[in-house]
Design a protein around this motif. Structure first.
Motif, PDB file in Angstrom:
ATOM      1  N   VAL A 114       0.846  -1.256   0.029  1.00 49.45           N
ATOM      2  CA  VAL A 114       0.013   0.004   0.040  1.00 49.45           C
ATOM      3  C   VAL A 114       0.942   1.301  -0.081  1.00 49.45           C
ATOM      4  CG1 VAL A 114      -1.851   1.315   1.349  1.00 49.45           C
ATOM      5  CG2 VAL A 114      -1.768  -1.228   1.308  1.00 49.45           C
ATOM      6  N   ARG A 115       0.823   2.045  -1.080  1.00 47.54           N
ATOM      7  CA  ARG A 115       1.536   3.188  -1.427  1.00 47.54           C
ATOM      8  C   ARG A 115       0.627   4.383  -1.112  1.00 47.54           C
ATOM      9  NH1 ARG A 115       6.730   2.790  -3.342  1.00 47.54           N
ATOM     10  NH2 ARG A 115       5.874   0.895  -4.784  1.00 47.54           N
ATOM     11  N   HIS A 116       1.224   5.267  -0.573  1.00 50.68           N
ATOM     12  CA  HIS A 116       0.738   6.748  -0.684  1.00 50.68           C
ATOM     13  C   HIS A 116       0.726   7.395  -1.871  1.00 50.68           C
ATOM     14  CE1 HIS A 116      -0.006  11.132   0.582  1.00 50.68           C
ATOM     15  NE2 HIS A 116       0.857  11.399   0.018  1.00 50.68           N
ATOM     16  N   GLU A 117      -0.686   7.844  -2.351  1.00 51.84           N
ATOM     17  CA  GLU A 117      -0.714   8.448  -3.725  1.00 51.84           C
ATOM     18  C   GLU A 117      -0.404   9.895  -3.894  1.00 51.84           C
ATOM     19  OE1 GLU A 117      -4.540   7.793  -5.550  1.00 51.84           O
ATOM     20  OE2 GLU A 117      -4.394   5.642  -4.934  1.00 51.84           O
ATOM     21  N   GLY A 118       0.509  10.410  -4.706  1.00 49.87           N
ATOM     22  CA  GLY A 118       0.664  11.600  -5.030  1.00 49.87           C
ATOM     23  C   GLY A 118       2.284  11.744  -4.634  1.00 49.87           C
ATOM     24  N   ARG A 119       2.721  13.019  -4.518  1.00 50.14           N
ATOM     25  CA  ARG A 119       4.167  13.356  -3.898  1.00 50.14           C
ATOM     26  C   ARG A 119       4.199  13.442  -2.481  1.00 50.14           C
ATOM     27  NH1 ARG A 119       7.736  14.823  -7.426  1.00 50.14           N
ATOM     28  NH2 ARG A 119       8.848  16.068  -6.098  1.00 50.14           N
ATOM     29  N   PHE A 120       5.409  13.022  -1.868  1.00 52.36           N
ATOM     30  CA  PHE A 120       5.545  12.979  -0.633  1.00 52.36           C
ATOM     31  C   PHE A 120       5.986  14.523  -0.120  1.00 52.36           C
ATOM     32  CE2 PHE A 120       6.080   8.345  -1.394  1.00 52.36           C
ATOM     33  CZ  PHE A 120       5.261   7.999  -0.554  1.00 52.36           C
ATOM     34  N   ALA A 121       5.436  14.902   0.900  1.00 51.27           N
ATOM     35  CA  ALA A 121       5.721  16.318   1.595  1.00 51.27           C
ATOM     36  C   ALA A 121       6.988  16.258   2.209  1.00 51.27           C
ATOM     37  CB  ALA A 121       4.747  16.919   2.057  1.00 51.27           C
ATOM     38  N   PRO A 122       8.033  17.141   1.903  1.00 51.71           N
ATOM     39  CA  PRO A 122       9.348  17.133   2.830  1.00 51.71           C
ATOM     40  C   PRO A 122       8.803  17.963   3.929  1.00 51.71           C
ATOM     41  CG  PRO A 122       9.507  18.696   0.919  1.00 51.71           C
ATOM     42  CD  PRO A 122       8.438  18.058   0.752  1.00 51.71           C
ATOM     43  N   GLY A 123       9.749  17.631   4.802  1.00 53.83           N
ATOM     44  CA  GLY A 123       9.491  18.584   6.389  1.00 53.83           C
ATOM     45  C   GLY A 123       8.514  18.076   7.164  1.00 53.83           C
ATOM     46  N   GLU A 124       8.097  18.842   8.210  1.00 52.69           N
ATOM     47  CA  GLU A 124       7.027  18.552   9.357  1.00 52.69           C
ATOM     48  C   GLU A 124       5.685  18.446   8.931  1.00 52.69           C
ATOM     49  OE1 GLU A 124       8.464  17.400  12.397  1.00 52.69           O
ATOM     50  OE2 GLU A 124      10.227  17.654  11.251  1.00 52.69           O
ATOM     51  N   PRO A 125       4.814  17.594   9.441  1.00 47.80           N
ATOM     52  CA  PRO A 125       3.693  17.783   9.358  1.00 47.80           C
ATOM     53  C   PRO A 125       2.857  19.050   9.712  1.00 47.80           C
ATOM     54  CG  PRO A 125       4.221  15.968  10.892  1.00 47.80           C
ATOM     55  CD  PRO A 125       5.433  16.608  10.462  1.00 47.80           C
ATOM     56  N   ASP A 126       1.585  19.226   8.875  1.00 47.18           N
ATOM     57  CA  ASP A 126       1.199  20.506   9.073  1.00 47.18           C
ATOM     58  C   ASP A 126       0.603  20.708  10.772  1.00 47.18           C
ATOM     59  OD1 ASP A 126      -0.546  22.638   8.991  1.00 47.18           O
ATOM     60  OD2 ASP A 126      -1.761  21.975   7.328  1.00 47.18           O
ATOM     61  N   GLU A 127       0.517  21.624  11.301  1.00 48.57           N
ATOM     62  CA  GLU A 127      -0.185  21.749  12.579  1.00 48.57           C
ATOM     63  C   GLU A 127      -1.464  21.362  12.894  1.00 48.57           C
ATOM     64  OE1 GLU A 127       0.088  22.504  16.741  1.00 48.57           O
ATOM     65  OE2 GLU A 127       1.774  22.655  15.298  1.00 48.57           O
ATOM     66  N   ASP A 128      -2.354  21.558  11.621  1.00 50.97           N
ATOM     67  CA  ASP A 128      -3.675  21.215  11.745  1.00 50.97           C
ATOM     68  C   ASP A 128      -3.811  19.694  11.569  1.00 50.97           C
ATOM     69  OD1 ASP A 128      -4.409  23.840  11.786  1.00 50.97           O
ATOM     70  OD2 ASP A 128      -4.705  24.003   9.491  1.00 50.97           O
ATOM     71  N   ASP A 129      -3.145  19.091  10.890  1.00 51.39           N
ATOM     72  CA  ASP A 129      -3.042  17.596  10.760  1.00 51.39           C
ATOM     73  C   ASP A 129      -2.650  16.897  12.049  1.00 51.39           C
ATOM     74  OD1 ASP A 129      -3.763  17.659   7.834  1.00 51.39           O
ATOM     75  OD2 ASP A 129      -1.359  17.266   7.361  1.00 51.39           O
ATOM     76  N   LEU A 130      -1.707  17.394  12.746  1.00 50.95           N
ATOM     77  CA  LEU A 130      -1.452  17.095  14.108  1.00 50.95           C
ATOM     78  C   LEU A 130      -2.485  17.327  15.103  1.00 50.95           C
ATOM     79  CD1 LEU A 130       2.247  18.201  14.309  1.00 50.95           C
ATOM     80  CD2 LEU A 130       1.669  15.714  13.704  1.00 50.95           C
ATOM     81  N   THR A 131      -3.097  18.324  15.084  1.00 49.40           N
ATOM     82  CA  THR A 131      -4.219  18.678  15.885  1.00 49.40           C
ATOM     83  C   THR A 131      -5.471  17.815  15.785  1.00 49.40           C
ATOM     84  OG1 THR A 131      -3.612  21.099  16.059  1.00 49.40           O
ATOM     85  CG2 THR A 131      -5.767  20.425  16.941  1.00 49.40           C
ATOM     86  N   ALA A 132      -5.695  17.551  14.355  1.00 48.89           N
ATOM     87  CA  ALA A 132      -6.789  16.818  14.006  1.00 48.89           C
ATOM     88  C   ALA A 132      -6.607  15.140  14.377  1.00 48.89           C
ATOM     89  CB  ALA A 132      -6.985  16.565  12.573  1.00 48.89           C
ATOM     90  N   LEU A 133      -5.252  14.864  14.340  1.00 48.93           N
ATOM     91  CA  LEU A 133      -4.993  13.384  14.864  1.00 48.93           C
ATOM     92  C   LEU A 133      -4.962  13.219  16.078  1.00 48.93           C
ATOM     93  CD1 LEU A 133      -3.990  10.656  14.129  1.00 48.93           C
ATOM     94  CD2 LEU A 133      -1.630  11.452  14.080  1.00 48.93           C
ATOM     95  N   ALA A 134      -4.589  14.288  17.155  1.00 49.39           N
ATOM     96  CA  ALA A 134      -4.483  14.095  18.352  1.00 49.39           C
ATOM     97  C   ALA A 134      -5.815  14.147  18.912  1.00 49.39           C
ATOM     98  CB  ALA A 134      -3.775  15.418  19.033  1.00 49.39           C
ATOM     99  N   GLU A 135      -6.716  15.134  18.100  1.00 49.21           N
ATOM    100  CA  GLU A 135      -8.159  15.111  18.801  1.00 49.21           C
ATOM    101  C   GLU A 135      -8.925  13.838  18.249  1.00 49.21           C
ATOM    102  OE1 GLU A 135     -10.190  17.325  20.504  1.00 49.21           O
ATOM    103  OE2 GLU A 135      -8.184  18.477  20.646  1.00 49.21           O
TER     104      GLU A 135
END
Length: 131
Positions: free
Chosen positions: A60-81
């Motif tokens: 199973v492979r992520h579709e699209g390009r991989f983003a370099p760097g750290e995850p977005d703050e909104d993504d981390l907040t949504a995951l934590a919630e």
């Protein structure tokens, strides 16, 4: 701190994480995990798009390009919630299944907040910053 690709001789920055789900015979290449784990492998984009799964395994492979760097703050907040809500639901179900404690004369109030940290499976348990 930027993590490097785990492939020998590769000095490129990691942008993806490879994990194996042994029970399903599945290899998963997804976005870079927020922290390095002992049973996952960080890959650069070149290796992430070319990696193959072991024979008779699914990949199973992520579709699209991989983003370099750290995850977005909104993504981390949504995951934590989402993890926090799932934990609350699990505690409610387990408390209802256990019933009242033996010898308890008065109903217990709201559950006390959990302040310990530790590991449970592949997730890290962190204290709530609001506590």
């Amino acid at each position: 701190m930027l993590r490097k690709c785990c492939r020998p001789g590769c000095n490129n920055s990691a942008v993806a994480t490879l994990t194996f789900v042994y029970s399903d015979s599945t290899a998963v290449v997804g976005p870079l995990a927020t922290s390095a784990e002992p049973h996952s492998w960080d890959l650069c984009e070149s290796h992430a798009v070319r990696i193959t799964a072991p024979r008779n395994w699914d990949l199973v492979r992520h579709e699209g390009r991989f983003a370099p760097g750290e995850p977005d703050e909104d993504d981390l907040t949504a995951l934590a919630e989402a993890v926090r809500e799932a934990g609350r639901g699990e505690r409610r179900r387990s408390a209802a299944a256990d019933g009242p404690a033996r010898g308890a004369d008065t109903p217990s109030g709201p559950p006390s907040p959990i302040t310990r940290t530790g590991r449970r499976g592949h997730l890290r348990v962190l204290p709530d910053p609001e506590s």
